[in-house]
Design a protein around this motif. Structure first.
Motif, mmCIF file in Angstrom:
data_model
loop_
_atom_site.group_PDB
_atom_site.id
_atom_site.type_symbol
_atom_site.label_atom_id
_atom_site.label_comp_id
_atom_site.label_asym_id
_atom_site.label_seq_id
_atom_site.Cartn_x
_atom_site.Cartn_y
_atom_site.Cartn_z
ATOM 1 N N HIS A 68 0.928 -1.222 -0.043
ATOM 2 C CA HIS A 68 0.008 0.141 0.005
ATOM 3 C C HIS A 68 1.000 1.230 0.162
ATOM 4 O O HIS A 68 0.620 2.272 -0.671
ATOM 5 N N GLN A 71 2.175 1.661 -3.501
ATOM 6 C CA GLN A 71 0.992 1.989 -4.292
ATOM 7 C C GLN A 71 0.973 3.813 -4.167
ATOM 8 O O GLN A 71 0.820 4.440 -5.289
ATOM 9 N N THR A 74 3.948 5.526 -5.722
ATOM 10 C CA THR A 74 3.921 5.621 -7.213
ATOM 11 C C THR A 74 3.081 6.510 -7.642
ATOM 12 O O THR A 74 3.508 7.582 -8.604
ATOM 13 N N GLU A 75 1.773 6.870 -7.135
ATOM 14 C CA GLU A 75 0.876 7.811 -7.403
ATOM 15 C C GLU A 75 1.372 9.242 -7.269
ATOM 16 O O GLU A 75 1.265 10.119 -7.829
ATOM 17 N N HIS A 122 -1.458 5.132 3.265
ATOM 18 C CA HIS A 122 -1.197 6.325 2.307
ATOM 19 C C HIS A 122 -0.898 7.636 2.769
ATOM 20 O O HIS A 122 -0.066 8.398 2.456
#
Length: 175
Positions: A68, A71, A74-75, A122
């Motif tokens: 996570h 993820q 990367t974004e 996140h």
């Protein structure tokens, strides 16, 4: 019974297992159950593996956090490039469990990722990336479009968000 939620969340074996894990690991797993996603993750691990010892669970938790966090990074790096033209290298590092650190550790920059819910992960990953950008490149990112000050990563009702400290308003989702 599904893999997503416990048939009986008050089931003694599941709760006993969570308490045993919490005593050895640095995470209060029962506290994480306020999140439906964290509950589903813990329940799936329990259903698939039974009341496994902390040394077996810790790598699963580390892989979950790392996936996570990666993820999110990367974004976020895609956004950094689009908004600044820069392409910084921000690795997501995983250290396996040790006697001193029974959970292992996932790091994004100086930030240790400790959440179980993806929104928490996140937000923590965003903070780590933000610190690296400031330390390495003297870059304050992202900025509030209204106040031109740096934003703060946090978990909101709708997930991980960037919040303006000047106007105390949510600017956008993190991922």
């Amino acid at each position: 019974m599904t893999m997503d939620t416990p048939a009986d969340p008050a089931g003694q074996e599941f709760w006993t297992w969570l308490r045993a894990l919490s005593e050895v690991l640095d995470t209060d797993l029962e506290d994480a159950l306020a999140s439906q996603y964290a509950l589903a993750f813990l329940w799936a691990a329990f259903v698939e593996n039974g009341a496994m010892p902390p040394s077996y669970f810790a790598p699963l938790l580390g892989a979950h956090r790392q996936a996570h966090a990666q993820q999110a990074v990367t974004e976020l790096l895609r956004q950094v490039h689009a908004e600044t033209g820069r392409r910084p290298d921000v690795p997501v590092r995983y250290s396996p469990p040790t006697e001193c650190e029974p959970e292992g550790a996932v790091h994004v920059g100086p930030e240790v990722v400790q959440g179980i819910d993806p929104s928490d992960i996140h937000a923590e990953a965003a903070e780590g990336l933000q610190c690296l950008l400031a330390d390495r490149g003297r870059l304050v990112w992202p900025l509030c479009p209204d106040h031109r000050v740096g934003l703060h990563a946090t978990r909101g009702v709708s997930g991980a968000v960037w919040v303006c400290s000047m106007g105390d308003h949510t600017v956008r989702r993190i991922v």
